[in-house]
Motif scaffolding. Structure first.
Motif, mmCIF file in Angstrom:
data_model
loop_
_atom_site.group_PDB
_atom_site.id
_atom_site.type_symbol
_atom_site.label_atom_id
_atom_site.label_comp_id
_atom_site.label_asym_id
_atom_site.label_seq_id
_atom_site.Cartn_x
_atom_site.Cartn_y
_atom_site.Cartn_z
ATOM 1 N N GLY A 8 0.814 -1.218 0.000
ATOM 2 C CA GLY A 8 0.000 0.000 0.000
ATOM 3 C C GLY A 8 0.844 1.263 0.000
ATOM 4 N N VAL A 9 1.947 1.225 0.771
ATOM 5 C CA VAL A 9 2.863 2.370 0.795
ATOM 6 C C VAL A 9 3.484 2.587 -0.574
ATOM 7 N N LEU A 10 3.930 1.486 -1.201
ATOM 8 C CA LEU A 10 4.512 1.593 -2.545
ATOM 9 C C LEU A 10 3.490 2.129 -3.545
ATOM 10 N N ALA A 11 2.263 1.617 -3.459
ATOM 11 C CA ALA A 11 1.220 2.070 -4.380
ATOM 12 C C ALA A 11 0.914 3.550 -4.175
ATOM 13 N N ALA A 12 0.868 3.983 -2.909
ATOM 14 C CA ALA A 12 0.601 5.399 -2.620
ATOM 15 C C ALA A 12 1.721 6.290 -3.162
ATOM 16 N N GLY A 13 2.972 5.839 -2.963
ATOM 17 C CA GLY A 13 4.103 6.597 -3.501
ATOM 18 C C GLY A 13 4.061 6.660 -5.015
ATOM 19 N N GLY A 14 3.744 5.528 -5.650
ATOM 20 C CA GLY A 14 3.632 5.516 -7.110
ATOM 21 C C GLY A 14 2.514 6.404 -7.601
#
Length: 523
Positions: A8-14
């Motif tokens: 989720g963190v990676l997706a939010a950053g992306g």
């Protein structure tokens, strides 16, 4: 759960990264499209918008679209997925409780609609008020010397203060209206939670629902309301971007009154012996009842100098503006080298004409860069030759910085006469069949004026072209091969100095008015 949280963190950053990069790229493309469109607008269309408005549309309006683009990519895609997903999960936990949303969501939609109803017109008004601020500020900057000279500092400060205050009051009003969104959202969310707890408690007391399902339902309800709130925020700020998009489209969709022909004449077909001809040309400005140019008719060949003289507002600059096709005539034809300019591509027409306008315009950079503006391949020898003809070597010396001398923006480190000579030299560097000098000798003293005109006549390259000179002084036009006397948009006389002096009353009146002021004309 840790793995999913990490994803989720990676997706939010992306999401943030791609939203930011794509919105910036979109803004870059819009600015490029605007600049390209404005560069090819004819004078008619350019004057409809004005400098200040075009600057606002290229900067502030594009930023508004970029901001909403970020919100759309970050929220508009996420919110519907969250809304549908959370709604499905809430319904699976307890279908009866979803009835609460049938009350809260319509109420929320009504409030959002009311806010948009009042905010949209104000957002549209804000962009126009930014235009006004830019206009006043730009006028204050460009005219700062005049303002100081007439001691109008206080007046201009009040004028800017008025425009600034008007914009500020509108902005405060619209953002005050928008700010009601958050407390209304909070109130509705709290009311929804109260309804869920009250109804859920009854279901628990009837043993038709477990406490754990109620807690889960409240979590899903918060996600539903949060996603709806994010969608609402997007819809509130979309109107401002919509107003900006409309203003940008006004420029991009503007139809140019000066267009290239479907099959423009090939370049080699237009390359003939230099000549310039006006064949019974009529022209009027858009919306004007009276013709600005009425029946202009003359012809000049290579080696000839055509001088145009007349009173202020008689149509001299308008007439020469038809040569590089800044405007198209209403009737008649303007021919360069025997070809109607409307039969050629605009780029080809501009290649055929070298123009020095009334206002001397120089660009920030070196003298060499300014001189190569119309001829990027010009050598230093060609530039120095043009400088000598323009009498510019007097202040641009070969033994100092020479062509590497620095030019400030708009040539502010040169005097008016020096700027005129540099713009004349830049015009001469460009090799063209037609040279047009639109009142570009006005800041020169009589001696420099005479030496410059003598150098023009003696130059072998210029002798292969037609030279058009617009001037106010008899001394400047007296030795021309053909003098056109303009009055009220009509050519009321044409011929040599001696012929017009003997036979044309308007020309004699100009001579008399200047001689009385001590301006001795030739002959």
């Amino acid at each position: 759960m840790l793995a999913i949280s990490f994803l989720g963190v990676l997706a939010a950053g992306g999401n943030v990264y791609f939203a930011a990069t794509q919105s910036q790229r979109m803004g870059s493309k819009i600015r490029d499209a605007l600049f390209k469109k404005v560069s090819f607008l004819s004078n008619h269309e350019f004057e409809q918008f004005g400098d200040a408005s075009l600057i606002t549309r290229t900067t502030n309006d594009v930023i508004q679209i970029q901001n909403v683009m970020v919100m759309v990519l970050r929220m508009m895609l996420q919110s519907p997925v969250m809304l549908v997903g959370a709604g499905f999960m809430a319904y699976s936990k307890q279908p009866a409780l979803t009835a609460v949303f049938l009350v809260s969501l319509p109420v929320l939609a009504v409030f959002v609609g009311i806010i948009m109803y009042f905010a949209v017109p104000l957002f549209q008004s804000m962009q126009k008020k930014i235009d006004r601020i830019n206009l006043v500020f730009r006028e204050g900057l460009t005219g700062v010397r005049v303002i100081r000279a007439f001691n109008r500092d206080k007046f201009e400060q009040d004028r800017f203060g008025g425009a600034n205050k008007d914009y500020t009051q509108t902005a405060i009003k619209v953002f005050t209206i928008v700010s009601f969104m958050f407390p209304i959202m909070t109130l509705i969310m709290s009311g929804t939670n109260m309804g869920i707890i009250w109804y859920g408690a009854k279901l628990i007391s009837n043993q038709t629902m477990q406490v754990g399902n109620l807690v889960a339902f409240m979590t899903y309800a918060a996600q539903i309301l949060m996603s709806f709130m994010m969608l609402s925020m997007v819809f509130v700020f979309i109107p401002r971007a919509s107003a900006s998009a409309k203003r940008i489209n006004e420029v991009l969709e503007m139809k140019n009154s000066v267009l290239d022909p479907d099959q423009p004449l090939a370049k080699d077909a237009a390359s003939q012996t230099a000549s310039l001809e006006f064949d019974h040309v009529d022209f009027r400005y858009k919306g004007a009842e009276k013709l600005a140019i009425d029946g202009a008719n003359f012809k000049a060949h290579a080696g000839q100098t055509v001088a145009i003289i007349g009173g202020t507002g008689s149509g001299k600059s308008t007439l020469v503006s038809l040569i590089p096709r800044f405007f198209d005539p209403e009737k008649g034809e303007v021919r360069i080298n025997g070809t109607d300019v409307r039969a050629m591509a605009q780029e080809e027409v501009h290649d055929q004409v070298a123009l020095a306008q009334q206002k001397s315009v120089l660009f920030r950079g070196t003298v060499r860069e300014n001189m190569q503006f119309g001829n990027p391949d010009a050598t230093d020898d060609q530039i120095w030759r043009a400088m000598e003809i323009a009498q510019a070597t007097e202040f641009i010396h070969k033994d100092e910085d020479g062509l590497d001398a620095w030019v400030e923006q708009d040539g502010d480190n040169f005097s008016g006469g020096q700027k005129q000579r540099l713009t004349i030299a830049r015009t001469l560097v460009k090799q063209a069949p037609v040279y047009v000098f639109d009142d570009s000798f006005s800041a020169l003293d009589f001696k420099t004026d005479a030496e410059l005109r003598h150098s023009l006549r003696e130059d072998k390259q210029i002798q292969k072209s037609v030279v058009v000179i617009v001037a106010q002084r008899i001394a400047t036009v007296a030795d021309a091969d053909l003098i056109l006397v303009i009055d009220g948009g009509k050519i009321v006389g044409q011929g040599t100095h001696q012929e017009l002096k003997a036979n044309n009353e308007t020309y004699r009146e100009i001579i008399d008015s200047q001689i009385k002021k001590g301006d001795q004309a030739n002959g």
